[in-house]
Design a protein around this motif. Structure first.
Motif, PDB file in Angstrom:
ATOM      1  N   LYS A  25      12.258   5.211   6.553  1.00  0.00           N
ATOM      2  CA  LYS A  25      10.767   5.501   5.881  1.00  0.00           C
ATOM      3  C   LYS A  25      10.528   6.760   6.515  1.00  0.00           C
ATOM      4  O   LYS A  25      10.507   7.021   7.802  1.00  0.00           O
ATOM      5  CB  LYS A  25       9.811   4.510   5.726  1.00  0.00           C
ATOM      6  CG  LYS A  25      10.480   2.981   5.395  1.00  0.00           C
ATOM      7  CD  LYS A  25      10.609   3.258   3.840  1.00  0.00           C
ATOM      8  CE  LYS A  25      11.353   1.922   3.331  1.00  0.00           C
ATOM      9  NZ  LYS A  25      11.310   0.914   3.716  1.00  0.00           N
TER      10      LYS A  25
ATOM     11  N   ASP B 277       7.036   9.669   2.408  1.00  0.00           N
ATOM     12  CA  ASP B 277       6.354   8.200   2.096  1.00  0.00           C
ATOM     13  C   ASP B 277       5.063   8.018   2.559  1.00  0.00           C
ATOM     14  O   ASP B 277       4.180   7.646   1.592  1.00  0.00           O
ATOM     15  CB  ASP B 277       7.254   7.039   2.724  1.00  0.00           C
ATOM     16  CG  ASP B 277       8.711   7.163   2.264  1.00  0.00           C
ATOM     17  OD1 ASP B 277       9.127   7.484   1.298  1.00  0.00           O
ATOM     18  OD2 ASP B 277       9.604   6.894   3.426  1.00  0.00           O
ATOM     19  N   LYS B 278       4.484   8.602   3.621  1.00  0.00           N
ATOM     20  CA  LYS B 278       3.282   8.608   3.955  1.00  0.00           C
ATOM     21  C   LYS B 278       2.818   9.858   4.760  1.00  0.00           C
ATOM     22  O   LYS B 278       3.557  10.431   5.438  1.00  0.00           O
ATOM     23  CB  LYS B 278       3.182   7.636   5.012  1.00  0.00           C
ATOM     24  CG  LYS B 278       1.680   7.196   5.488  1.00  0.00           C
ATOM     25  CD  LYS B 278       0.759   6.634   4.365  1.00  0.00           C
ATOM     26  CE  LYS B 278      -0.466   6.490   4.660  1.00  0.00           C
ATOM     27  NZ  LYS B 278      -1.421   6.037   3.976  1.00  0.00           N
TER      28      LYS B 278
ATOM     29  N   SER C 185      -2.626   8.717  -3.017  1.00  0.00           N
ATOM     30  CA  SER C 185      -2.568   7.470  -2.818  1.00  0.00           C
ATOM     31  C   SER C 185      -1.630   7.274  -1.240  1.00  0.00           C
ATOM     32  O   SER C 185      -1.800   6.352  -0.938  1.00  0.00           O
ATOM     33  CB  SER C 185      -1.703   6.742  -3.732  1.00  0.00           C
ATOM     34  OG  SER C 185      -0.249   7.411  -3.874  1.00  0.00           O
ATOM     35  N   VAL C 186      -1.069   8.468  -1.062  1.00  0.00           N
ATOM     36  CA  VAL C 186      -0.176   8.271   0.273  1.00  0.00           C
ATOM     37  C   VAL C 186      -0.804   8.874   1.454  1.00  0.00           C
ATOM     38  O   VAL C 186      -0.188   9.148   2.577  1.00  0.00           O
ATOM     39  CB  VAL C 186       1.328   8.653   0.182  1.00  0.00           C
ATOM     40  CG1 VAL C 186       2.194   7.765  -0.897  1.00  0.00           C
ATOM     41  CG2 VAL C 186       1.471  10.111  -0.273  1.00  0.00           C
TER      42      VAL C 186
ATOM     43  N   GLU D  16       0.508   1.710  10.208  1.00  0.00           N
ATOM     44  CA  GLU D  16       1.109   2.497   9.245  1.00  0.00           C
ATOM     45  C   GLU D  16       2.709   2.404   9.108  1.00  0.00           C
ATOM     46  O   GLU D  16       3.235   2.165   8.414  1.00  0.00           O
ATOM     47  CB  GLU D  16       0.950   4.052   9.317  1.00  0.00           C
ATOM     48  CG  GLU D  16      -0.566   4.317   9.065  1.00  0.00           C
ATOM     49  CD  GLU D  16      -1.060   4.147   7.733  1.00  0.00           C
ATOM     50  OE1 GLU D  16      -0.017   3.895   6.701  1.00  0.00           O
ATOM     51  OE2 GLU D  16      -2.216   4.116   7.281  1.00  0.00           O
TER      52      GLU D  16
ATOM     53  N   ALA E 268       3.608  -1.080   7.823  1.00  0.00           N
ATOM     54  CA  ALA E 268       3.275  -1.332   6.164  1.00  0.00           C
ATOM     55  C   ALA E 268       4.678  -0.467   5.807  1.00  0.00           C
ATOM     56  O   ALA E 268       5.002  -0.777   4.898  1.00  0.00           O
ATOM     57  CB  ALA E 268       1.908  -0.472   5.858  1.00  0.00           C
ATOM     58  N   LEU E 269       5.058   0.626   6.383  1.00  0.00           N
ATOM     59  CA  LEU E 269       5.943   1.224   5.684  1.00  0.00           C
ATOM     60  C   LEU E 269       7.359   0.637   5.922  1.00  0.00           C
ATOM     61  O   LEU E 269       7.994   0.489   4.819  1.00  0.00           O
ATOM     62  CB  LEU E 269       6.285   2.735   6.463  1.00  0.00           C
ATOM     63  CG  LEU E 269       5.201   3.867   6.103  1.00  0.00           C
ATOM     64  CD1 LEU E 269       5.747   4.977   7.001  1.00  0.00           C
ATOM     65  CD2 LEU E 269       5.629   4.028   4.611  1.00  0.00           C
TER      66      LEU E 269
ATOM     67  N   ASN F 215       7.492  -2.431   5.770  1.00  0.00           N
ATOM     68  CA  ASN F 215       7.612  -3.547   4.809  1.00  0.00           C
ATOM     69  C   ASN F 215       7.714  -3.231   3.307  1.00  0.00           C
ATOM     70  O   ASN F 215       7.525  -4.222   2.478  1.00  0.00           O
ATOM     71  CB  ASN F 215       6.374  -4.526   5.131  1.00  0.00           C
ATOM     72  CG  ASN F 215       6.427  -5.270   6.518  1.00  0.00           C
ATOM     73  OD1 ASN F 215       7.548  -5.493   6.933  1.00  0.00           O
ATOM     74  ND2 ASN F 215       5.399  -5.263   7.161  1.00  0.00           N
ATOM     75  N   THR F 216       7.688  -1.843   3.089  1.00  0.00           N
ATOM     76  CA  THR F 216       7.602  -1.591   1.586  1.00  0.00           C
ATOM     77  C   THR F 216       9.116  -1.350   1.428  1.00  0.00           C
ATOM     78  O   THR F 216      10.073  -1.017   2.276  1.00  0.00           O
ATOM     79  CB  THR F 216       6.713  -0.261   1.166  1.00  0.00           C
ATOM     80  OG1 THR F 216       7.320   0.625   2.311  1.00  0.00           O
ATOM     81  CG2 THR F 216       5.572  -0.794   1.452  1.00  0.00           C
ATOM     82  N   SER F 217       9.484  -1.467  -0.029  1.00  0.00           N
ATOM     83  CA  SER F 217      10.725  -0.989  -0.325  1.00  0.00           C
ATOM     84  C   SER F 217      10.703   0.421  -1.166  1.00  0.00           C
ATOM     85  O   SER F 217      10.936   0.300  -2.404  1.00  0.00           O
ATOM     86  CB  SER F 217      11.423  -1.972  -1.104  1.00  0.00           C
ATOM     87  OG  SER F 217      10.288  -2.504  -2.471  1.00  0.00           O
ATOM     88  N   VAL F 218      10.652   1.596  -0.395  1.00  0.00           N
ATOM     89  CA  VAL F 218      10.378   2.728  -1.178  1.00  0.00           C
ATOM     90  C   VAL F 218      11.713   3.271  -1.810  1.00  0.00           C
ATOM     91  O   VAL F 218      12.819   3.083  -0.823  1.00  0.00           O
ATOM     92  CB  VAL F 218       9.730   3.848  -0.193  1.00  0.00           C
ATOM     93  CG1 VAL F 218       9.462   5.151  -0.999  1.00  0.00           C
ATOM     94  CG2 VAL F 218       8.437   3.196   0.613  1.00  0.00           C
TER      95      VAL F 218
END
Ligand code: GLC
Length: 487
Positions: free
Chosen positions: A168, A217-218, A248-249, A478, A481-482, A484-487
Motif C-alpha cells: 500500500k 492510497d493515502k 477522503s484519502v 495510518e 489501517a492501510l 488492513n484494507t484491500s485496496v
C-alpha cells in the motif's frame, strides 16, 4: 508479523540537510521504529529508509557498507544501481547510487527539470530494493515530488508476485507548489505513463507530484490546517478541484521536532543552559549574542530574530517593511539564512540602513541558530504559506516567542495570546501584509514590557509537547489501517 515500511526521501539528517524535509526524514521514521518497539510483535514496525547517494553525502565523509548492485531499465538501456547500507539510531538506511546521480554536486538544482532523471532513477531503484534484500514491503511511504515516481511505477507496473505484490502507498506532502514540473522527458524515458484520472488537470498528467497524489492510497499533509488549505484556490496551486475529489484519502498529521537535539536544558551549542524554572539564566545567551556581534545592548529592548531559508515563501520582505513601520518602537533584530539572492540582498541592505539595530548573517549556521533560539526574545515567521514549519516549535521550546502569519501549521501549533491570554504561546496575524505584521509586533512589544505576562507566554510554549510521539503514533495507525484494507 510486523509491518514493513520502506520510507523514501530526497534528504535526511544526519546524512544531508537542505530544508525541513531532512529534519522530518531524520527523526520521524526513527521515532516510529522506537515507539513501535513497545507494541506486540504483529504491530511492530520494521521501517527502513532509502536515500539517493548524493555527492554531498559522500563529501560529508560517510562510508556506508557496499551490499551489491542491480539494474534499472531506462527504455532499452540497463543502468547499474549500487546499493550501500548504513543506519540511523538503529534504523537501517540504504543509499542508492547510479549514473544519473554522478557528477551532481547539489542535492537540488535551481530548476526541478534538471533533477528529473536523478529522482525518477532513484525512485525506480528504490522499488527494486525489496527484491534485492528479499524483504517484503507492506507500505511504501514517499515524501515530496522526488520520490512520488515510486508510487506511480508501483501502481502502473505492479508485479503480481514478489516483495511488492501487496504493497500500500502513503505519500507525505511537505510543500505542494514543488511538484517536479517539466520532467515529462525523464518520466517517459523510464516508461512512466501519463495519468488517466479524469480529475487531474491536463498539465499535471506527467508531473511527478500530482500524478503520485492521484495514485497514492493515502495522502498526509504535514499539518491538519495545511490539509484543508491545499483544497482552496489560494493555496491549491491549480490542483484544488482535483484534491477535493480525493478528500477522503487526505488528512493532516503535524510534524514533531527532535526534542533531544533541541533541548535548552542540555544543548551543548548554547552559552548557558536553562529551563522554564530558571528563565533568568536565559538572559546570559542574549548578552553573549550582543557582545559577539557588537550590537549595543539597550535595556528593555527585545531582540527579534529571523532564522530561515531565504525563500520568498518565508516572507522576510513582509517583516522588513513591517519593522520599518515600527521604527519608533524599541527592537533589534538578527537575521540568519541563505537562499534567494534578492531576499539575501534585502536582508543585507536592512543591516546597512539600521547598523545599531540589525545584524544579518547570510549563511547556514546550525550553531548560531541554536544560540539565537536560546537568546532572542521573539522569532519572526511571516511566511506567506507554511505547510508545517519547525522553527516556531523549536523557538517555543527555547522560550523564544513566535510572531507568525496564521497559516498552515503555524496556526495549528501556536496559540494566540490575543485569543487566549492564559494559554497563549505566541502572536498571530491574519493577512500576510506589512501593516498586519506591524500591528501584531506592536502588541508583542507592549506585552514584552509586562514581565509577568511575558514569562507566562514563555512558560506555556516551553511546556508544550512538540516531540514526535503523538504524530508518530498517528502515522503507525495510518499504516495499520492501510495494511488492513484491500485496496
Ligand atoms: C517544507 C515546508 C515546511 C515543513 C517542512 C517539513 O519545508 O515548507 O513548512 O515544515 O517541509 O515538513
Amino acid at each position: 508479523m510486523s509491518i514493513h515500511v520502506l520510507f523514501l526521501a530526497a534528504e535526511a539528517e544526519p546524512f544531508v540537510k537542505i530544508g525541513g524535509l531532512a529534519d522530518v526524514a531524520g527523526s520521524l521514521p526513527v521515532s516510529i521504529q522506537q515507539i513501535s518497539q513497545s507494541f506486540g510483535a504483529s504491530d511492530r514496525v520494521d521501517i527502513r529508509m532509502a536515500l539517493p547517494f548524493h555527492t554531498a553525502i559522500k563529501q560529508n565523509g560517510f562510508s556506508p557498507k557496499y551490499l551489491g548492485k542491480f539494474h534499472i531499465l531506462r527504455g532499452q538501456q540497463e543502468l547499474p544501481c549500487q546499493v550501500y547500507q548504513s543506519s540511523n539510531a538503529g534504523m537501517l538506511v540504504y543509499f542508492l547510487d547510479g549514473p544519473p546521480l554522478a557528477g551532481k554536486t547539489a542535492v537540488y538544482s535551481p530548476h526541478s527539470n534538471q533533477d528529473g532523471e536523478k529522482f525518477v532513477f532513484f525512485s525506480l531503484a528504490a522499488l527494486k530494493l525489496p527484491e534485492f534484500l528479499d524483504w517484503r514491503v507492506d507500505i511504501l511511504h514517499t515524501n515530496d515530488w522526488h520520490t512520488a515516481p515510486a508510487i506511480i511505477a508501483l501502481k502502473t507496473q505492479r508485479c503480481a508476485s514478489g516483495m511488492l505484490s501487496n504493497t500500500k502507498t502513503l505519500h507525505t506532502l511537505h510543500n505542494l507548489p514543488f511538484m517536479g514540473n517539466n520532467n515529462e522527458n525523464a518520466m517517459m524515458a523510464y516508461d512512466l505513463p501519463p495519468g488517466d484520472d479524469p480529475n487531474l488537470p491536463d498539465w499535471a498528467r506527467l508531473s511527478p507530484l500530482p500524478l503520485g497524489l492521484s495514485l497514492a492510497d493515502k495522502i498526509i499533509a504535514v499539518s491538519p490546517n495545511y490539509a484543508k488549505e491545499i483544497m482552496t484556490e489560494k493555496l491549491g496551486c491549480g490542483l484544488e478541484s482535483f484534491l477535493i475529489k480525493r478528500k477522503s484519502v487526505i488528512s493532516g498529521i503535524l510534524n514533531g521536532i527532535d526534542t533531544d537535539a533541541w533541548n535548552p536544558e542540555t544543548d551543548p551549542l548554547i552559552s548557558q543552559a536553562f529551563t522554564h524554572k530558571n528563565l533568568h539564566e536565559r538572559l546570559f545567551n542574549k548578552r553573549s549574542l550582543f557582545r559577539r556581534f557588537n550590537l549595543p545592548e539597550m535595556k528593555g529592548v527585545p531582540l527579534l530574530t529571523f532564522i530561515s531559508r531565504m525563500d520568498p515563501q518565508k516572507g522576510l520582505d513582509i517583516a522588513l517593511q513591517g519593522l520599518e513601520q515600527c521604527q519608533s518602537q524599541p527592537w533589534q533584530v538578527i537575521i540568519l539564512g541563505t537562499g534567494d539572492s534578492i531576499v539575501e540582498d534585502l536582508a543585507c541592505e536592512f543591516e546597512r540602513k539600521y547598523p545599531q539595530r540589525v545584524r544579518t548573517f547570510i549563511e547556514f549556521n546550525n550553531q548560531l541558530a541554536h544560540q539565537l533560539y536560546a537568546g532572542a526574545d521573539i522569532l519572526l515567521m511571516p511566511s506567506r504559506y507554511e505547510p508545517c514549519g519547525l522553527a516556531q516549535m523549536i523557538a517555543m521550546r527555547y522560550g523564544c516567542v513566535p510572531l507568525a502569519h496564521s497559516t498552515g501549521g503555524l496556526l495549528d501549533t501556536i496559540i494566540s495570546v490575543v485569543k487566549d491570554p492564559n494559554l497563549g504561546t505566541g502572536f498571530l496575524f491574519e493577512e500576510d501584509t506589512p501593516s498586519q505584521f506591524s500591528s501584531s509586533l506592536k502588541l508583542a512589544l507592549k506585552c514584552y514590557q509586562e514581565p509577568q505576562k511575558w514569562q507566562q507566554i514563555q512558560h506555556n510554549g516551553m511546556k508544550t509537547d512538540f516531540s514526535w510521539r503523538k504524530s508518530a503514533l498517528k502515522y503507525i495507525h495510518e499504516y495499520q489501517a492501510l495494511v488492513n484494507t484491500s485496496v
